[in-house]
Design a protein around this motif. Structure first.
Motif, mmCIF file in Angstrom:
data_model
loop_
_atom_site.group_PDB
_atom_site.id
_atom_site.type_symbol
_atom_site.label_atom_id
_atom_site.label_comp_id
_atom_site.label_asym_id
_atom_site.label_seq_id
_atom_site.Cartn_x
_atom_site.Cartn_y
_atom_site.Cartn_z
ATOM 1 N N LEU A 43 -49.070 18.457 19.627
ATOM 2 C CA LEU A 43 -47.908 18.085 20.428
ATOM 3 C C LEU A 43 -46.658 18.134 19.566
ATOM 4 C CD1 LEU A 43 -49.669 15.113 22.139
ATOM 5 C CD2 LEU A 43 -48.828 17.144 23.326
ATOM 6 N N PRO A 54 -52.949 14.631 19.572
ATOM 7 C CA PRO A 54 -53.024 13.827 20.793
ATOM 8 C C PRO A 54 -53.770 12.516 20.547
ATOM 9 C CG PRO A 54 -54.390 15.807 20.989
ATOM 10 C CD PRO A 54 -53.680 15.885 19.679
ATOM 11 N N GLU A 75 -52.123 13.516 27.567
ATOM 12 C CA GLU A 75 -51.254 14.318 26.712
ATOM 13 C C GLU A 75 -51.611 15.804 26.657
ATOM 14 O OE1 GLU A 75 -49.823 10.797 23.662
ATOM 15 O OE2 GLU A 75 -51.192 12.319 22.898
ATOM 16 N N VAL A 76 -52.874 16.137 26.927
ATOM 17 C CA VAL A 76 -53.317 17.529 26.827
ATOM 18 C C VAL A 76 -53.787 18.082 28.172
ATOM 19 C CG1 VAL A 76 -54.862 19.118 25.576
ATOM 20 C CG2 VAL A 76 -53.982 17.094 24.413
#
Length: 174
Positions: A43, A54, A75-76
Motif C-alpha cells: 500500500l 496491509p 485494504e487489499v
C-alpha cells in the motif's frame, strides 16, 4: 512468534530522550500477501510518501488471525490463507505515548480479488494498492522518504518484515 526487533525513536532519526512514559499498548497484525503471480500487496500512502504492508489494529478480544483477515480484506480486497509466521516487532512511539506490537505473517490470496474498502482516513491519506515482487517491495521501502513521524516507524518496521520474509522464504523455497 520470534521477536525480530524493537524500534526506538533513535532508530528512525529522532533524538533519544530519557523520559518516563506510560505507554498505551496497541497490538496489530499484518501480512505479506502473495497472489498467484508471486507478487505481494503493498500500500502506497501518497499523502506522506511511504509504503506499508496491509494490516492494522487488533480489536479488544479479537483473535490475531481474524483481525489479520479483516484488515487484509479491507485494504487489499482479498481473503487469505495464512501460511506461516514472519515475526514480531515492537515500536516505542514516544511522541504518541504508544507501544505497538506488530505480528507479521505470510499468506496467499484465497479466491477472487475484489476492490479494497478503505476507511475515510485511508482515503484521505491517499492509499493506493500495488502488486510487486518481494525484491521490488524491499527496494521501494529502502528508497521511500516518509515525511512524518508515523511513516518513518512504518517504513522501518515493514522493511524489517520484508527482509525477514526474504530470508525465510528463500530458505524454505516457498
Amino acid at each position: 512468534m520470534d521477536l525480530i526487533s524493537e524500534i526506538y525513536e533513535k532508530d528512525i532519526g529522532y533524538k533519544h530522550e530519557n523520559i518516563d512514559i506510560s505507554y498505551k499498548l496497541r497490538k496489530a497484525s499484518r501480512s505479506i500477501v502473495l497472489n498467484d503471480s508471486q507478487k505481494i500487496a503493498l500500500l502506497f500512502v501518497s499523502k506522506n510518501n511511504y509504503h506499508k504492508l496491509p494490516g492494522g489494529g487488533i480489536e479488544a478480544g479479537e483473535d490475531i488471525k481474524i483481525a489479520l483477515n479483516r484488515e487484509v480484506m479491507e485494504e487489499v480486497g482479498v481473503n487469505i490463507d495464512v501460511l506461516g509466521e514472519i515475526g514480531t516487532i515492537i515500536e516505542y512511539r514516544n511522541r504518541h505515548e504508544l507501544l505497538q506490537i506488530s505480528y507479521c505473517y505470510y499468506s496467499e490470496v484465497k479466491g477472487a480479488i475484489k476492490e479494497p474498502s478503505y476507511t475515510d482516513e485511508e482515503i484521505n491519506n491517499g492509499f493506493q494498492l500495488k502488486w510487486v515482487t518481494l525484491d521490488e517491495a524491499i527496494s521501494i521501502l529502502e528508497n521511500d522518504k516518509p515525511d512524518n513521524y508515523l511513516g518513518k516507524f512504518i517504513q522501518s518496521r515493514d522493511l524489517m518484515f520484508l527482509k525477514s520474509a526474504e530470508c525465510l522464504l528463500n530458505s524454505s523455497n516457498i
